[in-house]
Design an enzyme around this catalytic site. Structure first.
Site, PDB file in Angstrom:
ATOM      1  N   GLU A  90       0.831  -1.212   0.000  1.00  0.00           N
ATOM      2  CA  GLU A  90       0.000   0.000   0.000  1.00  0.00           C
ATOM      3  C   GLU A  90       0.862   1.256   0.000  1.00  0.00           C
ATOM      4  O   GLU A  90       2.063   1.214   0.285  1.00  0.00           O
ATOM      5  CB  GLU A  90      -0.926   0.001   1.218  1.00  0.00           C
ATOM      6  CG  GLU A  90      -0.182  -0.054   2.544  1.00  0.00           C
ATOM      7  CD  GLU A  90      -0.868   0.744   3.640  1.00  0.00           C
ATOM      8  OE1 GLU A  90      -1.077   1.943   3.406  1.00  0.00           O
ATOM      9  OE2 GLU A  90      -1.130   0.173   4.705  1.00  0.00           O
ATOM     10  N   ASP A 149     -18.195   4.196  13.708  1.00  0.00           N
ATOM     11  CA  ASP A 149     -16.908   4.342  13.029  1.00  0.00           C
ATOM     12  C   ASP A 149     -16.225   2.976  12.918  1.00  0.00           C
ATOM     13  O   ASP A 149     -15.589   2.500  13.855  1.00  0.00           O
ATOM     14  CB  ASP A 149     -16.020   5.323  13.802  1.00  0.00           C
ATOM     15  CG  ASP A 149     -14.810   5.772  12.990  1.00  0.00           C
ATOM     16  OD1 ASP A 149     -14.562   5.168  11.927  1.00  0.00           O
ATOM     17  OD2 ASP A 149     -14.124   6.715  13.425  1.00  0.00           O
ATOM     18  N   SER A 163     -13.843   0.691  10.151  1.00  0.00           N
ATOM     19  CA  SER A 163     -13.037   0.792   8.941  1.00  0.00           C
ATOM     20  C   SER A 163     -13.628  -0.019   7.793  1.00  0.00           C
ATOM     21  O   SER A 163     -14.094  -1.154   7.979  1.00  0.00           O
ATOM     22  CB  SER A 163     -11.618   0.300   9.218  1.00  0.00           C
ATOM     23  OG  SER A 163     -10.868   0.231   8.025  1.00  0.00           O
ATOM     24  N   ALA A 164     -13.552   0.559   6.594  1.00  0.00           N
ATOM     25  CA  ALA A 164     -13.971  -0.153   5.385  1.00  0.00           C
ATOM     26  C   ALA A 164     -13.072  -1.353   5.101  1.00  0.00           C
ATOM     27  O   ALA A 164     -13.457  -2.240   4.327  1.00  0.00           O
ATOM     28  CB  ALA A 164     -13.953   0.803   4.193  1.00  0.00           C
ATOM     29  N   ASP A 165     -11.899  -1.393   5.721  1.00  0.00           N
ATOM     30  CA  ASP A 165     -10.985  -2.524   5.508  1.00  0.00           C
ATOM     31  C   ASP A 165     -11.687  -3.854   5.776  1.00  0.00           C
ATOM     32  O   ASP A 165     -11.438  -4.845   5.076  1.00  0.00           O
ATOM     33  CB  ASP A 165      -9.774  -2.427   6.440  1.00  0.00           C
ATOM     34  CG  ASP A 165      -8.880  -1.234   6.153  1.00  0.00           C
ATOM     35  OD1 ASP A 165      -9.135  -0.509   5.168  1.00  0.00           O
ATOM     36  OD2 ASP A 165      -7.922  -1.030   6.928  1.00  0.00           O
ATOM     37  N   LYS A 201      -4.190  -1.837  15.167  1.00  0.00           N
ATOM     38  CA  LYS A 201      -3.593  -0.914  16.127  1.00  0.00           C
ATOM     39  C   LYS A 201      -4.376  -0.927  17.432  1.00  0.00           C
ATOM     40  O   LYS A 201      -5.593  -1.040  17.448  1.00  0.00           O
ATOM     41  CB  LYS A 201      -3.547   0.495  15.534  1.00  0.00           C
ATOM     42  CG  LYS A 201      -2.715   0.576  14.256  1.00  0.00           C
ATOM     43  CD  LYS A 201      -2.772   1.950  13.640  1.00  0.00           C
ATOM     44  CE  LYS A 201      -2.000   1.974  12.328  1.00  0.00           C
ATOM     45  NZ  LYS A 201      -2.672   1.221  11.255  1.00  0.00           N
TER      46      LYS A 201
END
Length: 301
Positions: A24, A138, A140-142, A159
């Site tokens: 990435e 909230d 993550s789209a991950d 994290k």
């Protein structure tokens, strides 16, 4: 999705069934300071090549998705004057149409890697469920991209600024296999253990590749696989320092929201740790690139 622009080296490797590892670009443009980011970009590609695979760093430049970057393009990604936009998968269409320069997150890198035919991807940490997500939503789209994109993602867990338990629960709900490499504990980026277990452990790259191959060939669905690789022990952040920085960072970013949260917290870690977190960040992503390359080699064997 249309096929991205793929370098001749990557295209040839794919055509010859040789191992390719996606990398990435957000870590380069948003995760590391100028100068060091370019050094890490070069180091990651050297590590991948040294393990027998072809690196495919991914970014969007001039509105074009690039799978594999030239030295000049890596310079462009790492140049702070470029002000690259942070692009998740949802942002790709706008970036293409408006001819923007952008750095790809885990979500967009995985999507573009898959579109190009690259099935192995190394990164630092996966996004996840943020603390307080019951109120903010909230997430993550991950996670959704990993659940619908058949790519192996090698990372050092998530994290510790995130809600690790909720993230693992959501991965289970979305039927994403989670493997621990040489560990039964799910790692937390700067720390080797988050306090949560992984459902499956593998101890060799060959074993990891066997699981990935079986998942792809025999399990219905399109989910990817998460291979969690703990940070090398010698670079693990001291627990007391980590906990202090985390508490300070969470307090300082209370009014920060969405995709700006993680970069702001990482910036606090880098600034307040005296360089400890930068060394840790580099060490873990290099370790993940090496492991991803070893697994990619096994998958092509």
């Amino acid at each position: 999705m249309s096929t991205p622009s793929i370098t001749d080296e990557v295209r040839t490797a794919l055509a010859e069934n040789r191992p390719v590892v996606a990398l990435e670009s957000t870590i380069l443009s948003h995760g590391l300071p100028p100068g060091r980011n370019r050094e890490v970009a070069a180091r990651l590609e050297r590590v991948v090549r040294g393990a027998g695979a072809v690196p495919a760093t991914i970014a969007v430049l001039g509105g074009v998705a690039k799978v594999g970057l030239s030295d000049a393009e890596l310079d462009r990604v790492c140049d702070p004057a470029g002000s690259l936009v942070k692009l998740s998968r949802r942002d790709l269409g706008a970036a293409f149409a408006l001819r923007k320069d952008g750095a790809t997150t885990v979500a967009s890198t995985a999507a573009l890697a898959h579109a190009a035919g690259v099935g192995v991807f190394a990164t630092g940490g996966l996004g996840g469920v943020h603390r307080g997500a019951r109120e903010t939503w909230d997430v993550s789209a991950d996670l959704d991209v990993l659940a619908t994109t058949p790519v192996l993602v090698v990372c050092s867990g998530v994290k510790s600024i995130l809600d690790v338990g909720a993230t693992l629960e959501l991965l289970e709900t979305r039927s994403v296999p989670v493997l621990g490499f040489g560990t039964s504990a799910f790692p937390a980026f700067y720390r080797r253990s988050s306090g949560f277990d992984v459902p499956w452990r593998v101890d060799t790259a060959a074993a990891a590749a066997a699981v990935v191959a079986a998942h792809r060939e025999s399990v219905p669905g399109t989910s990817g696989v998460l291979l969690a690789n703990p940070i090398p022990a010698e670079f693990e952040m001291d627990q007391a320092l980590h906990d202090r920085l985390l508490a300070e960072g969470l307090a300082a970013t209370r009014d920060v929201h969405g995709k700006d949260v993680t970069p702001a917290l990482l910036e606090h870690f880098h600034r307040a740790s005296g360089g400890v977190s930068l060394d840790a960040n580099e060490a873990l992503v290099v370790s993940n690139a090496l492991l991803a390359s070893q697994v990619a080699v096994e998958l092509c064997g």
